[in-house]
Design an enzyme around this catalytic site. Sequence first.
Site, PDB file in Angstrom:
ATOM      1  CD  GLU A 173      -3.110  -1.057   2.151  1.00 12.49           C
ATOM      2  OE1 GLU A 173      -3.012  -0.264   3.104  1.00 12.49           O
ATOM      3  OE2 GLU A 173      -4.079  -1.823   2.010  1.00 12.49           O
ATOM      4  CD  GLU A 293      -3.874  -5.948   3.146  1.00 12.27           C
ATOM      5  OE1 GLU A 293      -4.726  -5.252   3.725  1.00 12.27           O
ATOM      6  OE2 GLU A 293      -2.649  -5.705   3.163  1.00 12.27           O
ATOM      7  CD  GLN A 350      -3.826  -9.387   8.954  1.00 11.77           C
ATOM      8  OE1 GLN A 350      -3.174 -10.016   9.769  1.00 11.77           O
ATOM      9  NE2 GLN A 350      -3.542  -8.120   8.669  1.00 11.77           N
TER      10      GLN A 350
HETATM   11  O1  AHR Z   1      -4.998  -6.087   7.011  1.00 12.05           O
HETATM   12  C1  AHR Z   1      -4.861  -4.969   7.832  1.00 12.05           C
HETATM   13  C2  AHR Z   1      -4.191  -3.787   7.130  1.00 12.05           C
HETATM   14  O2  AHR Z   1      -5.028  -3.316   6.118  1.00 12.05           O
HETATM   15  C3  AHR Z   1      -2.902  -4.074   6.416  1.00 12.05           C
HETATM   16  O3  AHR Z   1      -1.806  -4.006   7.263  1.00 12.05           O
HETATM   17  C4  AHR Z   1      -2.833  -2.985   5.398  1.00 12.05           C
HETATM   18  O4  AHR Z   1      -2.107  -3.360   4.258  1.00 12.05           O
HETATM   19  C5  AHR Z   1      -4.273  -2.638   5.117  1.00 12.05           C
HETATM   20  O5  AHR Z   1      -4.497  -1.292   5.160  1.00 12.05           O
END
Ligand code: AHR
Length: 500
Positions: A173, A293, A350
């Site tokens: 990011e 993500e 996650q």
């Molecule tokens: O998954 C949590 C966070 O979300 C990660 O660290 C980041 O890449 C995103 O903004």
Amino acid sequence: MAKAKIKIDKDYRIGEIDKRIYGSFIEHIGRAVYGGIYDPAHKLADDMGFRRDVMELVRELQVPVVRYPGGNFVSGYRWEDGIGPKDQRPRRPELAWFAVENNQVGTDEFCEWARRTGTNVMMAINLGTRGAEEARSLLEYCNFEGGTYWSDLRRKNGYQSPHNIMLWNLGNEMDGPWQIGHKTAAEYGRLAAETAKVMRWLDPRIELAVCGSSNSGMATCYEWESTVLEHTYEFVDYVSMHQYYGNPNNESIEDFLSNTLDMDRFINSIAATCDYIKAKKRSKKNIYISFDEWNVWYHAHPQNAKAIKWQEGPAFNEDIYNFEDALLVGGMLICLMRHSDRVRIACQAQLVNVIAPIMTENNGRIWKQTIYYPYLHASLYGRGTAMNLVLESPRFDTKRFAGAPVLDAVAVESEDNQFLTFFALNKSRETLETECNLRDYPGAHIEEMLVMTSDDPKKTNSADAPAAIVPRLSSAYTLDNNVLTVKLSPYSWNVIRVKL
Ligand code: AHR
């Protein structure tokens, strides 16, 4: 009763699904690592301190790849802090999440956890505070056999064989002002290109993903991808996509579920941006998407604001997912399968405790969140060939989308051609009678139909009530003269497994 139709033709295929679209993500954040996968005090911990019950669930999910170690964390990470004798590893203030990192789990431990769990690592490098030099050292440490400085150090640290990590993220990011070492697209594009170049020189086998936008709402979205790809096109294989959805204002379930239309549009637009640069460069190569993500994320935001800084493994971002979240996760999975001709990798963010399907108590119980189940179903039954369905569905208007279809569905022919699995989401308050003529699959029968539904969209699972929301077997189907008819319950996630 509302009615819908699914049309399927054996010859109309989207393509082979890359199983890595069922990947996940472990970051050094909250209790994902410490108290999640690693809890040496737990009675089920193995000789390295990894919780066996967590590994068991990750195995049940058949997670093919896990992205590591971040996330925002990676942009300030010195990977060298996490190798060698554990008692000599530094404790450091960690600026992505304002915690203390004790470095008891690092590259070697995580790669070993992945080996023991039967998954693969997607490694992210720090392009926030660091660059090509540290990235090439890490790659040498991980992938060189021996006989060089970093690979010999790995051997000295007890890992004789290389970790052989084949998939790498070039930072995380980098378009976001919250990122440690945030960059403009041009600054990042140059750095990513040069880093990718030396990494490929060192190990030509690897695949590389360059950072795309942090989400579809970024003001620089698409412009960012286009500039970054101008610099990196020849050196990379994938562009990253990230997207989370939430329901903080308690909008209607229909509005919430229509977020999949945004995801659809986002993927199409990123694919178009990649193809624009391909055309501009007269390139023959395609850039694929690593959607590394994605999830629902909003429940824990109010608690996060009160978090105490500089804790080790604090409870942070522990979203407790309800039933409607499971439906949206199902819809997002359908979207990924439908785009499997372009999306080759995807990581639900996650895996444990932090916005995760698996929850643990420190030194205590383990339980499955509502979102565990659609992920499980897709990972188990969504491998093979994605079919190009034609859907005829009633439609409704939501706040953001006019004419959103009530039915969302995809079908997958299994790798061994033994099963055709339909994944179907009914986004309306009415039962949806859905018909599909299976004339191309004569002699088929229904193996099973799984359904997740609830009279309360806000119902959750917990350690005390781990089975409040679980899938159950359904018999709401008939298959006569090759015509399959299923009754999809109001607001439901459905998996119909047809044996061929
Ligand atoms: O998954 C949590 C966070 O979300 C990660 O660290 C980041 O890449 C995103 O903004």
